[in-house]
Design a protein around this motif. Structure first.
Motif, mmCIF file in Angstrom:
data_model
loop_
_atom_site.group_PDB
_atom_site.id
_atom_site.type_symbol
_atom_site.label_atom_id
_atom_site.label_comp_id
_atom_site.label_asym_id
_atom_site.label_seq_id
_atom_site.Cartn_x
_atom_site.Cartn_y
_atom_site.Cartn_z
ATOM 1 N N TRP A 1 0.495 -0.645 -7.210
ATOM 2 C CA TRP A 1 1.801 -1.026 -7.756
ATOM 3 C C TRP A 1 2.249 -2.390 -7.235
ATOM 4 C CZ3 TRP A 1 5.281 4.017 -7.457
ATOM 5 C CH2 TRP A 1 4.772 4.952 -8.348
ATOM 6 N N THR A 2 2.042 -2.608 -5.937
ATOM 7 C CA THR A 2 2.442 -3.889 -5.346
ATOM 8 C C THR A 2 1.622 -5.033 -5.918
ATOM 9 O OG1 THR A 2 3.125 -2.840 -3.271
ATOM 10 C CG2 THR A 2 2.648 -5.203 -3.200
ATOM 11 N N ARG A 3 0.301 -4.837 -6.014
ATOM 12 C CA ARG A 3 -0.542 -5.899 -6.566
ATOM 13 C C ARG A 3 -0.224 -6.146 -8.042
ATOM 14 N NH1 ARG A 3 -5.456 -4.355 -6.938
ATOM 15 N NH2 ARG A 3 -5.317 -2.241 -6.092
ATOM 16 N N GLY A 4 0.086 -5.075 -8.775
ATOM 17 C CA GLY A 4 0.462 -5.229 -10.174
ATOM 18 C C GLY A 4 1.751 -6.020 -10.332
ATOM 19 N N THR A 5 2.720 -5.744 -9.447
ATOM 20 C CA THR A 5 3.978 -6.504 -9.469
ATOM 21 C C THR A 5 3.723 -7.980 -9.192
ATOM 22 O OG1 THR A 5 5.264 -4.582 -8.757
ATOM 23 C CG2 THR A 5 6.228 -6.751 -8.364
ATOM 24 N N MET A 6 2.884 -8.280 -8.215
ATOM 25 C CA MET A 6 2.570 -9.665 -7.878
ATOM 26 C C MET A 6 1.880 -10.370 -9.042
ATOM 27 S SD MET A 6 1.263 -9.100 -3.949
ATOM 28 C CE MET A 6 0.957 -10.847 -3.632
ATOM 29 N N ASN B 1 -0.437 -7.148 -0.207
ATOM 30 C CA ASN B 1 -0.299 -8.601 -0.316
ATOM 31 C C ASN B 1 -1.533 -9.313 0.219
ATOM 32 O OD1 ASN B 1 2.626 -9.970 -0.983
ATOM 33 N ND2 ASN B 1 2.820 -7.823 -0.416
ATOM 34 N N ILE B 2 -2.036 -8.826 1.346
ATOM 35 C CA ILE B 2 -3.243 -9.437 1.932
ATOM 36 C C ILE B 2 -4.435 -9.256 0.997
ATOM 37 C CG2 ILE B 2 -4.894 -9.287 3.837
ATOM 38 C CD1 ILE B 2 -2.528 -8.453 5.637
ATOM 39 N N GLU B 3 -4.607 -8.055 0.459
ATOM 40 C CA GLU B 3 -5.724 -7.789 -0.454
ATOM 41 C C GLU B 3 -5.604 -8.615 -1.729
ATOM 42 O OE1 GLU B 3 -5.938 -3.598 -1.077
ATOM 43 O OE2 GLU B 3 -6.657 -3.175 0.962
ATOM 44 N N PHE B 4 -4.382 -8.799 -2.205
ATOM 45 C CA PHE B 4 -4.181 -9.623 -3.391
ATOM 46 C C PHE B 4 -4.602 -11.067 -3.121
ATOM 47 C CE2 PHE B 4 -1.678 -12.454 -6.061
ATOM 48 C CZ PHE B 4 -1.889 -11.924 -7.322
ATOM 49 N N LEU B 5 -4.209 -11.590 -1.962
ATOM 50 C CA LEU B 5 -4.555 -12.973 -1.612
ATOM 51 C C LEU B 5 -6.066 -13.153 -1.470
ATOM 52 C CD1 LEU B 5 -1.747 -13.789 0.983
ATOM 53 C CD2 LEU B 5 -1.925 -14.588 -1.380
#
Length: 473
Positions: free
Chosen positions: A328-333, A452-456
């Motif tokens: 959900w967090t990565r999708g929002t980003m 956030n770290i995984e997204f980056l």
């Protein structure tokens, strides 16, 4: 040097304090708007006769799009429940998205399916459709089954929309349980609005864990026995009854839940359908549809129904829950960064000036700021700069506010739809509200930081979501 350090400490401390107060004020504002909106909605709809609505000659057709991968255990009951929904002109399009179990074989046998020639265009991108199946039994004439190569949820939804012939499409998760009159309530805004075009509408999602389920229907509502599931009852109540109701009223709604949403089919197609390269496909589609309507200079609206229209299973194991929140967090980003042009852009009205900034600062950045605030506090402790009296006062204030917000959400539920009618259930929810900030909230902050770290670092996958079953504890 000491003066500079004192100045930096003062600025940092006050900045965190101001951010904290702004978050609290935003919750109070949204809760207040939602309370008035709920009362207005309940009064307005207290005289609605849905039987008359059912007979309206203007009632649009809709296709229920159900993407499924390896849903052999529940697919039959789910389809039978969907086929029995209270609506005049609808069909069910079940997409077998490259299942490796016996989902398709079971469907063929139970519904007496045969492969048919079916004309459609690949107006939206999706993996190759291997076959379209219809039943030889007239009782199942509203059912269409699509067999296609595996491409994921977004890809399967696009395939279903390609095959659909209806004016509206209703996208539903395979494990969702819809109320029998959900379609009528979802379609009502499409019939009521005259000045603007309704492009999407969503409704309240409730938690089915521990409820009694028979033949794809909720027969008895029970409060989840699992602690983490009970916490999510509070989360979902805050999100759906207090936040999304308010944002719908403020015309700043960015998200229609992937568990249940009704969309104008042509608008979905014209803006490109679901993005197969994102893990937050539900939010991204709504934002893109809104941008498309602004670019077309067409007055539009995204609406929200506070009625409990759909029930879904939530994870009870920490590992699975973490995977879900990470996605959900990565999708929002992904959505926020992809549509950064909306950010404080007056061209997009309240959507750009209120809705998008709120998600940017309070849905995405807030956990990061909270984490860095904790790091900053740890540094102050090491340096001996902590004003413990002020810190304890602030801690009590934050904790009290968090508990009060959850209690307010419980009050919303009790004053509106009153699904949990046992006094001990309400007591359990209140106790859960007191424990949530201590036992659960720190984990959500950690999960957000990790996401956030995984997204980056480029992680874009869905992660693993295991369904344990509605009656599982």
């Amino acid at each position: 040097m000491e003066f500079i350090l004192d100045t930096l400490r003062f600025l940092a401390g006050n900045l965190l304090f101001i951010i904290t107060i702004s978050i609290f004020l935003s919750y109070v504002f949204l809760g207040t708007v939602s309370a008035f909106s709920l009362q207005w909605y309940l009064r307005k709809n207290s005289y609605v006769n849905y039987n008359e609505l059912m007979l309206s000659p203007f009632l649009p057709s809709t296709s229920i799009i159900v993407p499924a991968h390896n849903e052999s255990k529940s697919c039959i009951e789910n389809i039978e429940a969907l086929l029995s929904l209270y609506y005049r002109e609808f069909d069910v399009i079940f997409i077998n998205d490259g299942s490796t179990d016996d989902t398709l074989d079971k469907l063929k046998k139970v519904f007496d399916l045969e492969k048919v020639d079916y004309a459609f265009d690949y107006r939206l991108p999706c993996k190759r459709i291997r076959g379209v199946y219809k039943s030889k039994n007239h009782d199942y004439r509203k059912l269409t089954v699509i067999d296609k190569l595996n491409g994921g949820k977004s890809d399967a939804l696009n395939a279903g929309i390609n095959v659909s012939k209806s004016e509206l499409v209703t996208c539903v998760d395979a494990d969702s349980i819809m109320e029998h009159d959900a379609l009528l309530k979802l379609v009502k805004p499409f019939l009521e609005e005259t000045d603007k075009k309704v492009i999407a509408t969503g409704g309240v999602i409730r938690i089915a864990n521990s409820c009694d389920v028979e033949k794809g229907r909720i027969t008895k509502v029970n409060l989840p026995r699992n602690f983490f599931a009970r916490i999510q009852v509070l989360e979902y109540t805050r999100a759906f009854l207090m936040a999304r109701m308010a944002w719908s009223k403020l015309d700043g709604l960015l998200l229609i839940s992937g568990a249940l949403g009704m969309f104008d089919r042509e608008t979905v197609i014209n803006c490109g359908g679901y993005d197969v390269n994102t893990v937050g496909e539900d939010m991204e589609l709504v934002v893109r549809m809104r941008r498309y309507m602004v670019q077309q200079k067409t007055p539009y609206i995204v609406t929200y129904i506070p009625d409990p229209l759909c029930w879904t299973e939530v994870p009870t194991k920490i590992k699975i829950h973490h995977s879900q929140r990470n996605r959900w967090t990565r999708g929002t980003m992904e959505t926020l960064f992809k549509h950064i042009k909306v950010f404080y852009n007056p061209r997009y009205g309240k959507f750009g000036m209120l809705g998008y900034p709120y998600w940017f600062f309070y849905e995405w950045l807030a956990p990061l700021l909270e984490f860095f605030g904790l790091v900053y506090f740890a540094v102050l402790v090491i340096l001996g700069w902590v004003n413990w009296s002020f810190f304890l006062l602030l801690l009590v204030f934050v904790y009290t506010f968090a508990v009060s917000l959850s209690t307010w959400a419980i009050l919303f539920e009790e004053k509106t739809y009153h699904k949990y009618n046992k006094k001990r259930d309400i007591l359990k929810l209140i106790v859960t509200a007191f424990l949530e900030p201590i036992l659960y909230h720190p984990m959500t902050v950690f999960w957000a930081i990790r996401a956030n770290i995984e997204f980056l670092f480029g992680k874009r996958g869905w992660g693993k979501m295991v369904h344990e079953g509605f009656n599982h504890d």
